[in-house]
Design a protein around this motif. Sequence first.
Motif, PDB file in Angstrom:
ATOM      1  N   MET A 167     -82.720  24.039 -46.452  1.00  0.00           N
ATOM      2  CA  MET A 167     -81.439  24.219 -47.147  1.00  0.00           C
ATOM      3  C   MET A 167     -80.323  24.608 -46.178  1.00  0.00           C
ATOM      4  O   MET A 167     -79.191  24.856 -46.593  1.00  0.00           O
ATOM      5  N   GLY A 168     -80.659  24.723 -44.908  1.00  0.00           N
ATOM      6  CA  GLY A 168     -79.665  25.121 -43.912  1.00  0.00           C
ATOM      7  C   GLY A 168     -79.470  26.630 -43.838  1.00  0.00           C
ATOM      8  O   GLY A 168     -78.471  27.122 -43.324  1.00  0.00           O
ATOM      9  N   VAL A 169     -80.431  27.372 -44.359  1.00  0.00           N
ATOM     10  CA  VAL A 169     -80.360  28.835 -44.336  1.00  0.00           C
ATOM     11  C   VAL A 169     -81.348  29.361 -43.298  1.00  0.00           C
ATOM     12  O   VAL A 169     -82.502  28.939 -43.270  1.00  0.00           O
ATOM     13  N   LYS A 170     -80.882  30.287 -42.455  1.00  0.00           N
ATOM     14  CA  LYS A 170     -81.756  30.802 -41.389  1.00  0.00           C
ATOM     15  C   LYS A 170     -82.562  32.014 -41.850  1.00  0.00           C
ATOM     16  O   LYS A 170     -81.989  33.022 -42.260  1.00  0.00           O
ATOM     17  N   PRO A 171     -83.902  31.949 -41.763  1.00  0.00           N
ATOM     18  CA  PRO A 171     -84.720  33.110 -42.109  1.00  0.00           C
ATOM     19  C   PRO A 171     -84.858  34.063 -40.923  1.00  0.00           C
ATOM     20  O   PRO A 171     -85.019  33.628 -39.784  1.00  0.00           O
ATOM     21  N   VAL A 172     -84.782  35.348 -41.208  1.00  0.00           N
ATOM     22  CA  VAL A 172     -84.900  36.385 -40.182  1.00  0.00           C
ATOM     23  C   VAL A 172     -85.886  37.432 -40.708  1.00  0.00           C
ATOM     24  O   VAL A 172     -85.934  37.667 -41.909  1.00  0.00           O
ATOM     25  N   MET A 173     -86.678  38.024 -39.810  1.00  0.00           N
ATOM     26  CA  MET A 173     -87.543  39.120 -40.245  1.00  0.00           C
ATOM     27  C   MET A 173     -87.104  40.414 -39.576  1.00  0.00           C
ATOM     28  O   MET A 173     -86.885  40.442 -38.367  1.00  0.00           O
ATOM     29  N   VAL A 174     -86.977  41.470 -40.356  1.00  0.00           N
ATOM     30  CA  VAL A 174     -86.632  42.779 -39.805  1.00  0.00           C
ATOM     31  C   VAL A 174     -87.666  43.783 -40.303  1.00  0.00           C
ATOM     32  O   VAL A 174     -88.011  43.808 -41.476  1.00  0.00           O
ATOM     33  N   THR A 175     -88.192  44.575 -39.382  1.00  0.00           N
ATOM     34  CA  THR A 175     -89.270  45.485 -39.777  1.00  0.00           C
ATOM     35  C   THR A 175     -89.301  46.745 -38.921  1.00  0.00           C
ATOM     36  O   THR A 175     -88.883  46.739 -37.767  1.00  0.00           O
ATOM     37  N   GLY A 176     -89.807  47.788 -39.531  1.00  0.00           N
ATOM     38  CA  GLY A 176     -90.019  49.033 -38.798  1.00  0.00           C
ATOM     39  C   GLY A 176     -91.321  48.993 -38.016  1.00  0.00           C
ATOM     40  O   GLY A 176     -91.573  49.846 -37.167  1.00  0.00           O
ATOM     41  N   ASP A 177     -92.136  48.007 -38.304  1.00  0.00           N
ATOM     42  CA  ASP A 177     -93.432  47.892 -37.640  1.00  0.00           C
ATOM     43  C   ASP A 177     -93.231  47.484 -36.172  1.00  0.00           C
ATOM     44  O   ASP A 177     -92.160  47.040 -35.781  1.00  0.00           O
ATOM     45  N   ASN A 178     -94.262  47.657 -35.377  1.00  0.00           N
ATOM     46  CA  ASN A 178     -94.168  47.385 -33.942  1.00  0.00           C
ATOM     47  C   ASN A 178     -94.003  45.894 -33.654  1.00  0.00           C
ATOM     48  O   ASN A 178     -94.352  45.046 -34.483  1.00  0.00           O
ATOM     49  N   TRP A 179     -93.483  45.580 -32.475  1.00  0.00           N
ATOM     50  CA  TRP A 179     -93.098  44.191 -32.194  1.00  0.00           C
ATOM     51  C   TRP A 179     -94.289  43.244 -32.094  1.00  0.00           C
ATOM     52  O   TRP A 179     -94.199  42.082 -32.451  1.00  0.00           O
ATOM     53  N   ARG A 180     -95.441  43.730 -31.643  1.00  0.00           N
ATOM     54  CA  ARG A 180     -96.596  42.825 -31.510  1.00  0.00           C
ATOM     55  C   ARG A 180     -97.074  42.332 -32.876  1.00  0.00           C
ATOM     56  O   ARG A 180     -97.281  41.149 -33.079  1.00  0.00           O
ATOM     57  N   THR A 181     -97.247  43.282 -33.817  1.00  0.00           N
ATOM     58  CA  THR A 181     -97.647  42.912 -35.177  1.00  0.00           C
ATOM     59  C   THR A 181     -96.575  42.018 -35.799  1.00  0.00           C
ATOM     60  O   THR A 181     -96.885  40.991 -36.407  1.00  0.00           O
ATOM     61  N   ALA A 182     -95.318  42.414 -35.626  1.00  0.00           N
ATOM     62  CA  ALA A 182     -94.203  41.668 -36.205  1.00  0.00           C
ATOM     63  C   ALA A 182     -94.186  40.222 -35.715  1.00  0.00           C
ATOM     64  O   ALA A 182     -94.049  39.284 -36.512  1.00  0.00           O
ATOM     65  N   HIS A 183     -94.372  40.036 -34.403  1.00  0.00           N
ATOM     66  CA  HIS A 183     -94.345  38.681 -33.856  1.00  0.00           C
ATOM     67  C   HIS A 183     -95.550  37.866 -34.305  1.00  0.00           C
ATOM     68  O   HIS A 183     -95.437  36.666 -34.561  1.00  0.00           O
TER      69      HIS A 183
END
Length: 314
Positions: free
Chosen positions: A204-220
């Motif tokens: 749809m032309g919308v960019k998804p982003v993830m933001v989290t308090g969790d650590n970067w390794r799990t997040a990635h």
Amino acid sequence: ATPTAVMVATGVGANHGVLIKGGDALERAQMVNYVVFDKTGTLTQGKATVTTAKVYTEMDRGEFLTLVASAEASSEHPLAKAIVEYAHHFHFFEDPSATTDIQYLEKEHKYSGWLLEAFDFTALPGRGVQCLINGKQILVGNRSLLTENGVAIPTDTENFMVELEESAKTGILVAYNGVLIGILGVADPLKREAAVVVEGLMKMGVKPVMVTGDNWRTAHAVAKELGIHDVRAEVMPAGKADVIRSFQKDGSTVAMVGDGINDSPALAAADVGMAIGAGTDIAIEAADYVLMRNNLEDVITAIDLSRKTFSRIR
Ligand code: ADP
Ligand code: MG
């Protein structure tokens, strides 16, 4: 759009379990070009399960689990519920891997018998919990919580944390009386529809982003499974709102989807705040939309509905 069109759209939304708080919110959703998702409880089921528990002291497993669960018993965090449930199963069924409806357990008051009394309980958003049990301080949470309290993390524990995180799990550290006494590994499965919704938004032309308090390794590791390329990890609650504002500075219209107390500043800062219906009351209050079915497909439903309602008159 005419007032009638807005009323009709609001009704269509309601039929999908999408509650829209007013015509302005309905109108803004058509402009959205970023959707920022919280991780725990939003992209993931928030129904976390403990997969490992390592004890580093003389304490036996049962004592360790009782201590940790007693510290977490007052927390509403999905990680806390997973820990209490795991300890409960250890004590009552000796099979911590079995799952039970946590609400059922709460209703039956089955916890109270074996939990220890916790004093001075404090929930530290984005970090963990802290309280006093048997007159000694207990800390349950991430690396920052321990290091900020002067508790050292040995190399083998750090290595085990990394191992958990690389497999998309969260490592939860436990310190008692200033000493690290154990670690828990928690897995939180993705919502079934999460990857499809991420893909749908991009189409749809919308960019998804993830933001989290969790650590970067799990997040990635989680983001990779979903195809999300823009990940902001180890973000404190106030930082989540800053992420929203940084996108808005470029003139973008930003939607935030979240479930927790820690998401409410970001939900309020977003042009379109969407709360998961199963989320905390504070998140629901801060949001413009409530997704009652707890299904992320309704993020797309909401944007579509706005686009259809407002494009007709253009
Ligand atoms: P998210 O932004 O993904 O919803 P949070 O900001 O709620 O995550 O939490 C960030 C991190 O803080 C968690 O991954 C965990 O390491 C730690 N944490 C937060 N609350 C708790 C808790 N009640 N028990 C243990 N750890 C916690
Ligand atoms: Mg959350």
